[in-house]
Structures are given as structure tokens and as C-alpha cells.
Design a protein around this motif. Structure first.
Motif, PDB file in Angstrom:
ATOM      1  N   TYR A 376       0.853  -1.197   0.000  1.00 23.13           N
ATOM      2  CA  TYR A 376       0.000   0.000   0.000  1.00 23.13           C
ATOM      3  C   TYR A 376       0.887   1.244   0.000  1.00 23.13           C
ATOM      4  N   THR A 377       0.406   2.306  -0.624  1.00 25.86           N
ATOM      5  CA  THR A 377       1.120   3.582  -0.608  1.00 25.86           C
ATOM      6  C   THR A 377       0.238   4.657   0.001  1.00 25.86           C
ATOM      7  N   LEU A 378       0.879   5.553   0.740  1.00 22.08           N
ATOM      8  CA  LEU A 378       0.182   6.683   1.358  1.00 22.08           C
ATOM      9  C   LEU A 378       1.024   7.927   1.169  1.00 22.08           C
ATOM     10  N   ASN A 379       0.381   9.066   1.080  1.00 22.76           N
ATOM     11  CA  ASN A 379       1.107  10.315   0.883  1.00 22.76           C
ATOM     12  C   ASN A 379       0.453  11.439   1.671  1.00 22.76           C
ATOM     13  N   GLY A 380       1.210  12.494   1.909  1.00 21.51           N
ATOM     14  CA  GLY A 380       0.658  13.649   2.609  1.00 21.51           C
ATOM     15  C   GLY A 380       1.556  14.861   2.477  1.00 21.51           C
ATOM     16  N   THR A 381       0.939  16.021   2.400  1.00 23.93           N
ATOM     17  CA  THR A 381       1.669  17.280   2.301  1.00 23.93           C
ATOM     18  C   THR A 381       2.266  17.661   3.646  1.00 23.93           C
ATOM     19  N   GLY A 382       3.563  17.961   3.650  1.00 26.48           N
ATOM     20  CA  GLY A 382       4.153  18.582   4.823  1.00 26.48           C
ATOM     21  C   GLY A 382       3.855  20.071   4.777  1.00 26.48           C
ATOM     22  N   ILE A 383       4.326  20.705   3.713  1.00 29.27           N
ATOM     23  CA  ILE A 383       4.013  22.112   3.466  1.00 29.27           C
ATOM     24  C   ILE A 383       4.151  22.411   1.988  1.00 29.27           C
ATOM     25  N   ALA A 384       3.157  23.065   1.428  1.00 27.71           N
ATOM     26  CA  ALA A 384       3.274  23.682   0.110  1.00 27.71           C
ATOM     27  C   ALA A 384       3.589  25.142   0.397  1.00 27.71           C
ATOM     28  N   THR A 385       4.792  25.576   0.066  1.00 29.88           N
ATOM     29  CA  THR A 385       5.294  26.824   0.644  1.00 29.88           C
ATOM     30  C   THR A 385       4.464  28.048   0.284  1.00 29.88           C
ATOM     31  N   THR A 386       3.931  28.106  -0.930  1.00 31.17           N
ATOM     32  CA  THR A 386       3.185  29.308  -1.294  1.00 31.17           C
ATOM     33  C   THR A 386       1.936  29.477  -0.434  1.00 31.17           C
ATOM     34  N   ARG A 387       1.162  28.400  -0.279  1.00 25.62           N
ATOM     35  CA  ARG A 387      -0.038  28.483   0.575  1.00 25.62           C
ATOM     36  C   ARG A 387       0.357  28.711   2.039  1.00 25.62           C
ATOM     37  N   GLY A 388       1.457  28.079   2.458  1.00 24.67           N
ATOM     38  CA  GLY A 388       1.917  28.284   3.824  1.00 24.67           C
ATOM     39  C   GLY A 388       2.316  29.726   4.086  1.00 24.67           C
ATOM     40  N   LEU A 389       3.006  30.334   3.133  1.00 22.61           N
ATOM     41  CA  LEU A 389       3.409  31.737   3.277  1.00 22.61           C
ATOM     42  C   LEU A 389       2.198  32.658   3.335  1.00 22.61           C
ATOM     43  N   ILE A 390       1.214  32.405   2.501  1.00 22.96           N
ATOM     44  CA  ILE A 390      -0.010  33.216   2.522  1.00 22.96           C
ATOM     45  C   ILE A 390      -0.642  33.170   3.910  1.00 22.96           C
ATOM     46  N   ALA A 391      -0.784  31.951   4.443  1.00 19.82           N
ATOM     47  CA  ALA A 391      -1.435  31.779   5.743  1.00 19.82           C
ATOM     48  C   ALA A 391      -0.670  32.506   6.850  1.00 19.82           C
ATOM     49  N   ILE A 392       0.659  32.448   6.809  1.00 21.01           N
ATOM     50  CA  ILE A 392       1.459  33.117   7.839  1.00 21.01           C
ATOM     51  C   ILE A 392       1.341  34.628   7.719  1.00 21.01           C
ATOM     52  N   LEU A 393       1.525  35.147   6.527  1.00 20.45           N
ATOM     53  CA  LEU A 393       1.465  36.600   6.340  1.00 20.45           C
ATOM     54  C   LEU A 393       0.109  37.155   6.770  1.00 20.45           C
ATOM     55  N   GLU A 394      -0.952  36.510   6.314  1.00 24.54           N
ATOM     56  CA  GLU A 394      -2.283  37.082   6.543  1.00 24.54           C
ATOM     57  C   GLU A 394      -2.777  36.892   7.976  1.00 24.54           C
ATOM     58  N   ASN A 395      -2.415  35.796   8.618  1.00 23.16           N
ATOM     59  CA  ASN A 395      -2.887  35.563   9.987  1.00 23.16           C
ATOM     60  C   ASN A 395      -2.025  36.235  11.041  1.00 23.16           C
ATOM     61  N   HIS A 396      -0.745  36.482  10.718  1.00 26.67           N
ATOM     62  CA  HIS A 396       0.166  37.038  11.717  1.00 26.67           C
ATOM     63  C   HIS A 396       0.559  38.483  11.429  1.00 26.67           C
ATOM     64  N   GLN A 397      -0.188  39.168  10.579  1.00 29.71           N
ATOM     65  CA  GLN A 397       0.110  40.578  10.290  1.00 29.71           C
ATOM     66  C   GLN A 397      -0.269  41.458  11.485  1.00 29.71           C
ATOM     67  N   GLN A 398       0.485  42.549  11.614  1.00 31.70           N
ATOM     68  CA  GLN A 398       0.229  43.547  12.653  1.00 31.70           C
ATOM     69  C   GLN A 398      -0.350  44.810  12.002  1.00 31.70           C
ATOM     70  N   ALA A 399      -0.816  45.719  12.827  1.00 34.07           N
ATOM     71  CA  ALA A 399      -1.476  46.924  12.326  1.00 34.07           C
ATOM     72  C   ALA A 399      -0.561  47.744  11.418  1.00 34.07           C
ATOM     73  N   ASP A 400       0.740  47.722  11.676  1.00 31.38           N
ATOM     74  CA  ASP A 400       1.676  48.495  10.857  1.00 31.38           C
ATOM     75  C   ASP A 400       2.137  47.731   9.611  1.00 31.38           C
ATOM     76  N   GLY A 401       1.588  46.537   9.384  1.00 32.12           N
ATOM     77  CA  GLY A 401       1.963  45.746   8.207  1.00 32.12           C
ATOM     78  C   GLY A 401       3.118  44.804   8.449  1.00 32.12           C
ATOM     79  N   SER A 402       3.720  44.857   9.638  1.00 36.68           N
ATOM     80  CA  SER A 402       4.788  43.907   9.954  1.00 36.68           C
ATOM     81  C   SER A 402       4.172  42.524  10.212  1.00 36.68           C
ATOM     82  N   ILE A 403       5.019  41.501  10.225  1.00 34.56           N
ATOM     83  CA  ILE A 403       4.558  40.126  10.399  1.00 34.56           C
ATOM     84  C   ILE A 403       5.169  39.555  11.671  1.00 34.56           C
TER      85      ILE A 403
END
Length: 419
Positions: A376-403
Motif C-alpha cells: 500500500y502507498t500513502l502520501n501527505g503534504t508537509g508544506i506547500a510553501t506558497t499556501r503556507g506563506l499566505i497563511a502566515i502573512l495574513e494571519n500574523h500581520q500587525q497593524a503596521d503591516g509587519s509580520i
């Protein structure tokens, strides 16, 4: 691919499964071609037996002429059988895997089941920006200039965003390897035939594969392909299993047919980096390993402090090789929702149990000392960097635009707390 013997004996079940999974494939034609192929083999065998019997007698002009005729007939039967076998193989690749009995049956691709939600959508006391506006504010991203060089949906990452991508990769690899997965860097190309045998064989408008002209090679859309092909046409010892790998590769996707889907900035691109888990296992432990992969994906996103949902794909949304698939969908504050407000969930990881579907296509077996079977074979994403970067930038942004850098990533960024 499915076992042709199983298909032959369970035609009604296979037809129902194909309908549930929106797979348009002519099962009756497969049965006919299978019958024709087996009949051709039987005829060829009978002709060989006649030739062998005739070869033991005293040759006469009639026998010599008959032997020539038999030789021509055998060649004709073998040629015909090859044509039928190739068509049969092509059709079998279009038949989806069987489906886990807990998967929701639905012909609506959006009818997936939410198993769990971890965290609430990120709340802000200011108007948040999307990842593209944040990257532009810091001069971290080149899209227009990338278009000059490579075309639309390519990009350059710069400065801290480029370093953040590397941090994300190394953080993910460290988490996965501590669970016993061996780290591998893989080729970014694979033989087109191998890609097809793994089950990545959509054609025409739905293809995601870049094929190289005048070559039998294609760019891979995931390291699942190159990791999965590692043991093609081999038999492993049961004592060696499970074999667990975590691979790093670039991924290339045409995104054909996605013109109507959300694709702003880094969300839907032609090239990205991805960390991928892949396991070769005995059937008895496949479901527990599937859960292990899902738990690792959750561990990664828990560390990134990003809200997410766990999704169980319905039949209509399963890929051909998959028996069952779980996704993580992360909260992305900058992604437009269906009601046109900002903020929505989006897929960031996927893990599938492919049973013996891919192993049969690639002829990968295991030997337990008494018999050989497809593993049997199984697979799974650790991280797809583009989607991961989007999630980090948008969820961890500060009022001044810093991350604000998640604590788990700070050791990979010289202990910086803010970008």
C-alpha cells in the motif's frame, strides 16, 4: 490501478463507484477488451502447443507449410494482443480506486465533511491586508517582472519572504523526520509513463502536467510522483516496511481549467516548493499510518498558530488513486468568501491512502516469506510553501503591516520575532 480480476467479478460495484466519483469510463468496454485479450492469449497458446507437437514429427511438405502458417498466426495474435492490452491498460488507469466505507457519497465536489476545526478565524482590530498587499509593502515579491521572464503565475520571493520560505521548509522537515521519516531530495522530472502508472493521467483541459517536447519526461506536480516511483518493479521484504520518506522538490502545474478559480498573488501558481511525505506499507497498518500523517500535518499547522479545519473528501472530490483523503483547510483572511466578504478557508495540505492502486500500476510488491502481494502507498503534504506563506502573512500581520513570526519558526530566522 484496480485488479482486473476484481473488476471482472464486481462490475456493478465498480460502475456505481465510478458514478459516485464522477469518473467517465466505459466499464463494459474494459470487460470486452479483457475478454478479447484473454481469448487472444488462449489462441496463441493453442497455436504454440500445435507447433510444438508438429515439431516432434517427421516433416512433410504439408507440415512445413502448416508450421509457416502457425508462425504467421502466432505473430498476428501477439500483435493484436499487444494493441488490445495497451488500450485496456489505458482504460484501467481511468478507473478510480475503491472507496472507504466511511467516505460520504456525493456527486457535489463541495460536499466534503468537516471532521474538526482547530482555532477560530483570526480577529483583527484593524483592517487586514491580503498577502499580496503585505508583500508589496515590504518589497518581498516580484510578480510583474517574473511575468516578463517566465510568464503569468510565476514569481520571485525576495528578502525576508524568501528566508521565511526556507525557514518553513526546514521547520517542516525537522518535525517530520523526528517521526521516523527519511529526508530525500528528489528529481523535478519523471518519466511520463511512470506518472501515468501512478494514476496522474488526466488529459486535455483537465491535465496538470507539463510534458517536455520530444522527450519521455514531464515536470512533476508533486514529489509523490518521484517518491512513489522509487521502487517501481521491485519486491521489498516485509521486514523492511513501512518505508517512510519526506521529500523536497519543486512542483509544476499547468493549472488548466482553473481560470474561474481564485488565483491572486501566490495562491495559484505554476511553480512552488513542497515538502511531501510518502510511505510504503503493508495493508494492515495503512489506516493507522494515514492517521499518523494527518496528525503530523496538524502538528505543523498548530506550531504555525494558524486556524484550520480537517476535511474528509466526499466521493466526488477524491482523486483517482485515493481510497480516502483528508485535507487541512487553513483560514486565510485575504481570500474572498462566496458571499464576497474577505476571509475564507483554503486547502493547505492533503493526505491520501491509495491502498494498492499505485503499487499495482508500478508493480511494487512485498514478500512476507510465504507470498508476494502488492503493498500500500500513502502520501501527505508537509508544506506547500506558497499556501503556507499566505497563511502566515495574513494571519500574523500587525497593524503596521509587519509580520509576527510564530515562535516555532523563530529559531529558523535568527530568533527574529517580527519581519
Amino acid at each position: 490501478m484496480l485488479d482486473i480480476k476484481y473488476l471482472r467479478e464486481h462490475v456493478k460495484e465498480i460502475k456505481t463507484n465510478c458514478a459516485n466519483r464522477l469518473a467517465k469510463v466505459d466499464i463494459d468496454l474494459i470487460i470486452k477488451l479483457d475478454s478479447d485479450y484473454r481469448a487472444s492469449l488462449a489462441t496463441t497458446q493453442a497455436l504454440r502447443e500445435e507447433r510444438n507437437a508438429q515439431s516432434k514429427t517427421k516433416p512433410t511438405p504439408e507440415i512445413i507449410e502448416r508450421m509457416k502458417t502457425i508462425g504467421n498466426q502466432i505473430q498476428a495474435q501477439e500483435n493484436a494482443a499487444t494493441v488490445v492490452q495497451e488500450k485496456l491498460f489505458e482504460l484501467l488507469l481511468a478507473v478510480p480506486n475503491l472507496t472507504h466505507n466511511e467516505v460520504k457519497i456525493s456527486t457535489n465536489e463541495d460536499d466534503n465533511v468537516i471532521l474538526e476545526q482547530v482555532g477560530e478565524p483570526t480577529a483583527f482590530d484593524f483592517t487586514p491586508l491580503d498577502h499580496l498587499a503585505l508583500a508589496e509593502k515590504h518589497d518581498w515579491l516580484e510578480l510583474d517582472r517574473a511575468t516578463k521572464v517566465t510568464g503569468a503565475k510565476f514569481y520571485y520571493l525576495k528578502g525576508d519572504l524568501a528566508r521565511l520560505e526556507l525557514a518553513l521548509i526546514n521547520y517542516t522537515i525537522d518535525i517530520i523526520t523526528k517521526h521516523g521519516y527519511e529526508f530525500v531530495t528528489t528529481p523535478d522530472l519523471a518519466k511520463t509513463d511512470l506518472i501515468n502508472r501512478l494514476g496522474f493521467s488526466p488529459r486535455g483541459e483537465s491535465t496538470q502536467v507539463y510534458n517536455l517536447a520530444d522527450s519521455d519526461l514531464s515536470l512533476i506536480g508533486t514529489a509523490e510522483i518521484t517518491l512513489g516511483g522509487l521502487y517501481a518493479d521491485e519486491t521489498l521484504k516485509a521486514s523492511e516496511l513501512p518505508k517512510k520518506y519526506v521529500g523536497l522538490s519543486h512542483c509544476y502545474r499547468t493549472e488548466a481549467g482553473s481560470y474561474s478559480k481564485f488565483s491572486k498573488g501566490l495562491f495559484r501558481v505554476h511553480q512552488f516548493s513542497k515538502v511531501e511525505m510518502f510511505v510504503f506499507a503493508e495493508p494492515e497498518v495503512a489506516e493507522s499510518i494515514h492517521q499518523e500523517i494527518l496528525d503530523i500535518e496538524k502538528e505543523i499547522f498548530n506550531g504555525l498558530e494558524i486556524p484550520y479545519k480537517v476535511i474528509d473528501h466526499c466521493t466526488a472530490d477524491l482523486g483517482n488513486p485515493s481510497f480516502r483523503t483528508f485535507d487541512l483547510e487553513a483560514w486565510m483572511p485575504g481570500k474572498p468568501a462566496k458571499d464576497e466578504t474577505n476571509g475564507d478557508w483554503a486547502e493547505v495540505t492533503s493526505t491520501s491512502n491509495c491502498t494498492d492502486y499505485q503499487a499495482r500500476g508500478l508493480n511494487i510488491k512485498y514478500d512476507n516469506g510465504t507470498e508476494r502481494n502488492y503493498l500500500y502507498t500513502l502520501n501527505g503534504t508537509g508544506i506547500a510553501t506558497t499556501r503556507g506563506l499566505i497563511a502566515i502573512l495574513e494571519n500574523h500581520q500587525q497593524a503596521d503591516g509587519s509580520i509576527k513570526v510564530p515562535k516555532a519558526l523563530q529559531p529558523y530566522l535568527d530568533n527574529k520575532q517580527v519581519l
